[in-house]
Design an enzyme around this catalytic site. Structure first.
Site, PDB file in Angstrom:
ATOM      1  N   ARG A  32      -2.796   1.179  -4.527  1.00  0.00           N
ATOM      2  CA  ARG A  32      -2.618  -0.263  -4.555  1.00  0.00           C
ATOM      3  C   ARG A  32      -2.888  -0.765  -5.965  1.00  0.00           C
ATOM      4  NH1 ARG A  32      -6.692  -2.742  -0.615  1.00  0.00           N
ATOM      5  NH2 ARG A  32      -7.864  -0.812  -0.877  1.00  0.00           N
ATOM      6  N   CYS A  61      -4.011  11.942  -3.145  1.00  0.00           N
ATOM      7  CA  CYS A  61      -3.208  11.867  -1.923  1.00  0.00           C
ATOM      8  C   CYS A  61      -1.940  11.052  -2.143  1.00  0.00           C
ATOM      9  CB  CYS A  61      -4.014  11.317  -0.759  1.00  0.00           C
ATOM     10  SG  CYS A  61      -4.364   9.549  -0.826  1.00  0.00           S
ATOM     11  N   TYR A  62      -2.007  10.072  -3.086  1.00  0.00           N
ATOM     12  CA  TYR A  62      -0.825   9.261  -3.352  1.00  0.00           C
ATOM     13  C   TYR A  62       0.217  10.015  -4.172  1.00  0.00           C
ATOM     14  CZ  TYR A  62      -3.582   5.573  -1.359  1.00  0.00           C
ATOM     15  OH  TYR A  62      -4.334   4.825  -0.485  1.00  0.00           O
ATOM     16  N   HIS A  72       0.855  -1.185   0.000  1.00  0.00           N
ATOM     17  CA  HIS A  72       0.000   0.000   0.000  1.00  0.00           C
ATOM     18  C   HIS A  72       0.897   1.244   0.000  1.00  0.00           C
ATOM     19  CE1 HIS A  72      -2.421   3.174   1.924  1.00  0.00           C
ATOM     20  NE2 HIS A  72      -3.491   2.525   1.501  1.00  0.00           N
ATOM     21  N   ASP A  96     -11.073  18.557   0.102  1.00  0.00           N
ATOM     22  CA  ASP A  96     -10.972  18.421   1.555  1.00  0.00           C
ATOM     23  C   ASP A  96      -9.533  18.694   1.960  1.00  0.00           C
ATOM     24  OD1 ASP A  96      -9.448  15.717   1.956  1.00  0.00           O
ATOM     25  OD2 ASP A  96     -10.981  15.261   0.471  1.00  0.00           O
ATOM     26  N   HIS A 125      -6.705  15.726   1.219  1.00  0.00           N
ATOM     27  CA  HIS A 125      -6.223  15.623  -0.155  1.00  0.00           C
ATOM     28  C   HIS A 125      -5.515  16.892  -0.597  1.00  0.00           C
ATOM     29  CE1 HIS A 125      -9.022  12.157  -0.281  1.00  0.00           C
ATOM     30  NE2 HIS A 125      -8.116  11.681  -1.117  1.00  0.00           N
ATOM     31  N   ASP A 130      -5.656   8.526  -7.140  1.00  0.00           N
ATOM     32  CA  ASP A 130      -6.071   9.326  -5.980  1.00  0.00           C
ATOM     33  C   ASP A 130      -4.966  10.335  -5.697  1.00  0.00           C
ATOM     34  OD1 ASP A 130      -6.647  10.355  -3.418  1.00  0.00           O
ATOM     35  OD2 ASP A 130      -7.612   8.499  -2.784  1.00  0.00           O
ATOM     36  N   ASP A 189      -9.470  14.332  -4.760  1.00  0.00           N
ATOM     37  CA  ASP A 189      -8.689  13.118  -5.049  1.00  0.00           C
ATOM     38  C   ASP A 189      -8.773  12.759  -6.522  1.00  0.00           C
ATOM     39  OD1 ASP A 189     -10.467  10.918  -5.735  1.00  0.00           O
ATOM     40  OD2 ASP A 189     -10.984  10.637  -3.671  1.00  0.00           O
ATOM     41  N   LYS A 225      -6.374  -0.320  -8.242  1.00  0.00           N
ATOM     42  CA  LYS A 225      -7.193   0.720  -7.645  1.00  0.00           C
ATOM     43  C   LYS A 225      -7.190   1.959  -8.540  1.00  0.00           C
ATOM     44  CE  LYS A 225      -8.409  -1.494  -3.948  1.00  0.00           C
ATOM     45  NZ  LYS A 225      -9.834  -1.818  -3.668  1.00  0.00           N
TER      46      LYS A 225
END
Length: 401
Positions: free
Chosen positions: A275, A283-284, A232, A342, A345, A281, A335, A278
């Protein structure tokens, strides 16, 4: 060399719409729930890329969103009542990356609030009167170091903090997130970054931690939350960053980690997934890209030959995704397209933007004077001056008994 000369930037995005379109997924005629979700995301992303807009960071709008959030939040944030130090960290850190400082009275109010979150026995809870937790302790210490005043530094009960961290350590070197709480790789990362910043680090406290983390590296190459779990992005960052801080990066199989990381960058979107299989996003953008400067340093220390001027991922593609697809018109980052912005993110998207821009040779998509953000320390995810300020101040103090 002047600042403009150091930027590997021609003022344009580096991928044409046709090139991006060619990267659409091929489900080979076997649609699944996962492939349908991916199709939907790609359609929304392609709509934005088709506009061929000039990527521009709308800093003023984001700064306004963040400042307002520091004072008042809507009912959507009620679920984060036990994460209030995180809200402080996300806001203050993002403002600092964007080059915005608050006036001292506002900083002092934040310090006063975080002091109420500190347990008499050490560590910080998610709010006043709540039990201390490693995650909220990490966030609170980071926020106080960002503020960087004597008042902020002296708020931290270092003797209590040392006792709190020690109480969470297991015999195998892993850390619980709170007393009798869950054990995962976040615990070691939060504990060591806090211990290093405040100078309460001891060798005994982290005996066996590196070896435990090494067991968390999976067959894919990333790191899971604990041995046997799926790789992850957030856990992978915590794992490699902790090994770097412990001076034990040789326990990581770097080629496998690097292979896993580069395959987490989405070909069409340009952002990262967390991951395998998936969706992208934002945040990654930090959790995945933040590992690349660390890998670069590890390879350099090992004498490996590679193009050391840049990180080993597509830095421009990530910036395009963040600037074109993730900025909310009313402030903050999302995201993925069609989502609400938010604070979480926003923080990690802007942190990822910093990583993507500041390799050894700068890479700025769009106008450098408008889009450039501050440089962060990839291990701590704090502005460089914040890290050096905390290390200097606390480094002059003795380790508590």
């Amino acid at each position: 060399m002047s600042e403009s000369e150091s930027d590997n930037d021609d003022g344009r995005t580096h991928r044409t719409y046709a090139e991006i379109l060619a990267e659409r997924q091929n489900d080979e005629g076997y649609a699944t729930a996962t492939s349908k979700e991916q199709d939907n995301v790609e359609i929304e992303v392609l709509k934005l890329y088709k506009l061929q807009m000039e990527p521009q960071l709308i800093s003023c709008t984001h700064i306004g969103f963040l400042k307002k959030s520091l004072i008042q939040l809507n009912e959507q944030y009620q679920c984060l009542d036990c994460s209030r130090p995180w809200l402080c960290y996300w806001i203050l850190h993002t403002l600092q990356i964007l080059g915005e400082d608050l006036q001292n009275p506002k900083y002092s109010k934040v310090v006063g609030f975080l002091a109420k979150c500190q347990s008499p026995d050490g560590g910080f809870g998610g709010g006043p009167g709540q039990y201390p937790h490693l995650a909220s302790t990490y966030a609170a210490v980071n926020a106080l170091c960002i503020i960087g005043t004597i008042e902020a530094y002296e708020t931290i009960n270092r003797k209590g903090l040392l006792h709190f961290l020690t109480s969470l350590r297991g015999e195998d070197g892993a850390f619980s997130m709170h007393v009798d709480g869950e054990v995962d790789i976040r615990g070691v990362y939060c504990a060591i970054t806090v211990a290093k910043l405040t100078n309460v680090y001891t060798l005994e406290m982290f005996k066996g931690s590196a070896e435990w983390i090494a067991q968390c590296q999976t067959w894919e190459g990333g790191f899971g939350g604990c041995p046997g779990m799926e790789a992850h992005g957030g856990y992978a960052f915590c794992g490699i960053a902790t090994l770097v801080l412990l001076g034990k990066s040789h326990l990581c199989h770097v080629p496998s980690l690097m292979r896993w990381l580069v395959n987490k960058q989405m070909r069409l979107e340009g952002g990262f997934q967390g991951r395998t299989n998936k969706l992208v996003d934002a945040c990654y953008s930090f959790w995945q890209s933040g590992a690349f400067p660390l890998i670069s340093a590890i390879l350099s220390n090992e004498g490996k030959v590679f193009d050391s001027n840049y990180w080993l991922f597509d830095q421009k593609a990530l910036q395009e995704y963040l600037l074109i697809c993730c900025q909310h018109p009313f402030g903050g980052l999302v995201d993925k397209p069609k989502k609400n912005s938010d604070l979480y993110h926003t923080c990690y998207a802007i942190s990822g933007l910093s990583i993507a821009q500041h390799s050894r040779q700068s890479v700025i998509v769009g106008h450098p004077n408008l889009n450039r953000v501050g440089v962060i320390h990839p291990v701590f995810n704090l502005i460089i001056s914040t890290v050096s300020g905390a290390l200097t101040y606390f480094g002059e103090l003795p380790i508590p008994d």
